[in-house]
Design a protein around this motif. Structure first.
Motif, PDB file in Angstrom:
ATOM      1  N   ARG A   3       0.829  -1.209   0.000  1.00 32.01           N
ATOM      2  CA  ARG A   3       0.000   0.000   0.000  1.00 32.01           C
ATOM      3  C   ARG A   3       0.863   1.259   0.000  1.00 32.01           C
ATOM      4  NH1 ARG A   3      -2.797  -2.820   4.057  1.00 32.01           N
ATOM      5  NH2 ARG A   3      -2.081  -1.332   5.638  1.00 32.01           N
ATOM      6  N   LYS A   4       1.903   1.256   0.828  1.00 34.79           N
ATOM      7  CA  LYS A   4       2.777   2.425   0.898  1.00 34.79           C
ATOM      8  C   LYS A   4       3.457   2.677  -0.441  1.00 34.79           C
ATOM      9  CE  LYS A   4       3.850   1.869   5.822  1.00 34.79           C
ATOM     10  NZ  LYS A   4       4.906   1.481   6.797  1.00 34.79           N
ATOM     11  N   HIS A   5       3.954   1.609  -1.042  1.00 29.38           N
ATOM     12  CA  HIS A   5       4.638   1.765  -2.330  1.00 29.38           C
ATOM     13  C   HIS A   5       3.672   2.245  -3.406  1.00 29.38           C
ATOM     14  CE1 HIS A   5       7.267   1.035  -5.706  1.00 29.38           C
ATOM     15  NE2 HIS A   5       6.376   0.215  -6.230  1.00 29.38           N
ATOM     16  N   ARG A   6       2.499   1.663  -3.435  1.00 27.51           N
ATOM     17  CA  ARG A   6       1.496   2.051  -4.425  1.00 27.51           C
ATOM     18  C   ARG A   6       1.137   3.535  -4.275  1.00 27.51           C
ATOM     19  NH1 ARG A   6      -1.347  -2.280  -3.746  1.00 27.51           N
ATOM     20  NH2 ARG A   6      -2.782  -1.438  -2.196  1.00 27.51           N
ATOM     21  N   ASN A   7       0.961   3.972  -3.041  1.00 29.83           N
ATOM     22  CA  ASN A   7       0.609   5.372  -2.796  1.00 29.83           C
ATOM     23  C   ASN A   7       1.735   6.316  -3.203  1.00 29.83           C
ATOM     24  OD1 ASN A   7      -1.918   4.708  -1.804  1.00 29.83           O
ATOM     25  ND2 ASN A   7      -1.254   4.648   0.332  1.00 29.83           N
ATOM     26  N   ARG A   8       2.976   5.895  -2.975  1.00 25.10           N
ATOM     27  CA  ARG A   8       4.110   6.748  -3.354  1.00 25.10           C
ATOM     28  C   ARG A   8       4.225   6.871  -4.872  1.00 25.10           C
ATOM     29  NH1 ARG A   8       7.590   3.728   1.254  1.00 25.10           N
ATOM     30  NH2 ARG A   8       7.001   5.081   3.003  1.00 25.10           N
ATOM     31  N   CYS A   9       3.991   5.775  -5.572  1.00 22.31           N
ATOM     32  CA  CYS A   9       4.003   5.832  -7.039  1.00 22.31           C
ATOM     33  C   CYS A   9       2.893   6.748  -7.544  1.00 22.31           C
ATOM     34  CB  CYS A   9       3.829   4.432  -7.627  1.00 22.31           C
ATOM     35  SG  CYS A   9       5.232   3.317  -7.370  1.00 22.31           S
ATOM     36  N   ARG A  10       1.707   6.585  -6.986  1.00 27.44           N
ATOM     37  CA  ARG A  10       0.564   7.390  -7.427  1.00 27.44           C
ATOM     38  C   ARG A  10       0.759   8.867  -7.117  1.00 27.44           C
ATOM     39  NH1 ARG A  10      -4.474   3.343  -5.697  1.00 27.44           N
ATOM     40  NH2 ARG A  10      -4.022   1.754  -7.287  1.00 27.44           N
ATOM     41  N   LEU A  11       1.438   9.154  -6.018  1.00 29.12           N
ATOM     42  CA  LEU A  11       1.698  10.549  -5.665  1.00 29.12           C
ATOM     43  C   LEU A  11       2.530  11.235  -6.739  1.00 29.12           C
ATOM     44  CD1 LEU A  11       1.701  12.956  -3.719  1.00 29.12           C
ATOM     45  CD2 LEU A  11       3.704  11.933  -2.601  1.00 29.12           C
ATOM     46  N   GLU A  12       3.583  10.561  -7.217  1.00 29.59           N
ATOM     47  CA  GLU A  12       4.443  11.175  -8.232  1.00 29.59           C
ATOM     48  C   GLU A  12       3.708  11.308  -9.567  1.00 29.59           C
ATOM     49  OE1 GLU A  12       6.871  12.536  -6.985  1.00 29.59           O
ATOM     50  OE2 GLU A  12       6.934  11.396  -5.125  1.00 29.59           O
ATOM     51  N   ILE A  13       2.844  10.348  -9.868  1.00 24.00           N
ATOM     52  CA  ILE A  13       2.033  10.453 -11.085  1.00 24.00           C
ATOM     53  C   ILE A  13       1.082  11.639 -10.977  1.00 24.00           C
ATOM     54  CG2 ILE A  13       0.202   9.313 -12.411  1.00 24.00           C
ATOM     55  CD1 ILE A  13       1.614   6.631 -11.708  1.00 24.00           C
ATOM     56  N   GLN A  14       0.435  11.780  -9.823  1.00 24.71           N
ATOM     57  CA  GLN A  14      -0.496  12.902  -9.641  1.00 24.71           C
ATOM     58  C   GLN A  14       0.234  14.238  -9.684  1.00 24.71           C
ATOM     59  OE1 GLN A  14      -3.526  12.475  -6.656  1.00 24.71           O
ATOM     60  NE2 GLN A  14      -3.652  14.679  -6.287  1.00 24.71           N
ATOM     61  N   ARG A  15       1.387  14.310  -9.053  1.00 24.07           N
ATOM     62  CA  ARG A  15       2.171  15.550  -9.095  1.00 24.07           C
ATOM     63  C   ARG A  15       2.466  15.961 -10.531  1.00 24.07           C
ATOM     64  NH1 ARG A  15       7.577  14.857  -6.412  1.00 24.07           N
ATOM     65  NH2 ARG A  15       7.821  16.990  -7.138  1.00 24.07           N
ATOM     66  N   THR A  16       2.802  14.978 -11.354  1.00 19.55           N
ATOM     67  CA  THR A  16       3.138  15.264 -12.747  1.00 19.55           C
ATOM     68  C   THR A  16       1.905  15.694 -13.534  1.00 19.55           C
ATOM     69  OG1 THR A  16       4.955  13.667 -12.623  1.00 19.55           O
ATOM     70  CG2 THR A  16       4.204  14.300 -14.822  1.00 19.55           C
ATOM     71  N   LEU A  17       0.786  15.048 -13.274  1.00 19.27           N
ATOM     72  CA  LEU A  17      -0.457  15.450 -13.935  1.00 19.27           C
ATOM     73  C   LEU A  17      -0.849  16.875 -13.536  1.00 19.27           C
ATOM     74  CD1 LEU A  17      -2.579  12.177 -13.590  1.00 19.27           C
ATOM     75  CD2 LEU A  17      -1.513  13.070 -15.672  1.00 19.27           C
ATOM     76  N   GLU A  18      -0.716  17.183 -12.255  1.00 18.49           N
ATOM     77  CA  GLU A  18      -1.060  18.526 -11.777  1.00 18.49           C
ATOM     78  C   GLU A  18      -0.146  19.579 -12.392  1.00 18.49           C
ATOM     79  OE1 GLU A  18      -0.766  17.974  -7.585  1.00 18.49           O
ATOM     80  OE2 GLU A  18      -2.846  17.273  -7.365  1.00 18.49           O
ATOM     81  N   GLU A  19       1.126  19.240 -12.510  1.00 18.96           N
ATOM     82  CA  GLU A  19       2.068  20.169 -13.133  1.00 18.96           C
ATOM     83  C   GLU A  19       1.705  20.399 -14.599  1.00 18.96           C
ATOM     84  OE1 GLU A  19       6.626  19.884 -14.626  1.00 18.96           O
ATOM     85  OE2 GLU A  19       6.305  19.358 -12.518  1.00 18.96           O
TER      86      GLU A  19
END
Length: 205
Positions: A126-142
């Motif tokens: 779960r932690k790893h999945r959330n960390r991956c998704r965080l970086e994907i979301q950051r990039t989408l937001e940017e």
């Protein structure tokens, strides 16, 4: 006069325990791994193992975390880079896929620990999945803030990326494609990614 050799770094006790446990799993499999056996190979009491890892499950999670942490650090570096979000999203997704595939090909016993953790939805997964998704979301937001992606609903946009490319980003999907060449799998992934990027830039989400 010979040049001085740099001093060798001696692994700390907790790292040494992890290394011994990981090698034990590679040689004998998880089913035969016990804290007592790890303690014997480490030349210490099993009580000393528990000083660092309170349970066998905690030890297994740390073995998995040891190879996921460098991947997660690499993802943060990609997301922090000054490149266009369009390029960073592609690099992020392929970095995840290639790291999983390489682990399966080169270190299958430890990849199997990660696969099992995902099947059980264990904390490390779960932690790893959330960390991956965080970086994907950051990039989408940017990309959205810079006008590269025409995103109106960030939640749906992130779901589009993760759902469309799920087979290439999940441990189970990596196993399913293990017999296909890397080039073939990545070509399929690129085709889907191009469609996803097109949808994001055209304002469909």
């Amino acid at each position: 006069m010979r040049p001085r050799q740099p001093p060798q770094t001696v692994p700390t006790t907790d790292v040494r325990i992890l290394d011994i446990a990981a090698e034990h799993i590679r040689r004998h499999g998880l089913a035969r791994m016990t804290v007592t056996r790890i303690a014997e190979e480490a030349g210490m009491s099993h009580a000393n193992i528990y000083r660092y890892y309170p349970s066998k499950e905690a030890l297994i999670e740390e073995i998995t975390a040891a190879w996921l942490k460098p991947l997660e650090a690499g993802l943060r570096m990609i997301a922090d880079a000054p490149d266009p979000a369009f390029d960073k999203l592609e690099r992020l997704l392929f970095a995840i896929h290639r790291a999983y595939r390489a682990k399966l090909e080169n270190d299958a016993p430890l990849f199997d620990l990660f696969l099992a953790a995902n099947d059980k939805n264990a904390p490390i997964a779960r932690k790893h999945r959330n960390r991956c998704r965080l970086e994907i979301q950051r990039t989408l937001e940017e990309g959205a803030s810079g006008g590269l992606f025409a995103i109106t609903d960030m939640k749906k946009a992130k779901a589009l990326v993760l759902d469309a490319l799920y087979r290439f980003l999940s441990p189970a999907g990596i196993v399913l494609d293990a017999e296909e060449s890397r080039a073939g799998v990545e070509a399929r992934m690129q085709t889907l990614l191009d469609l996803v990027q097109g949808a994001l830039t055209q304002g469909r989400y």
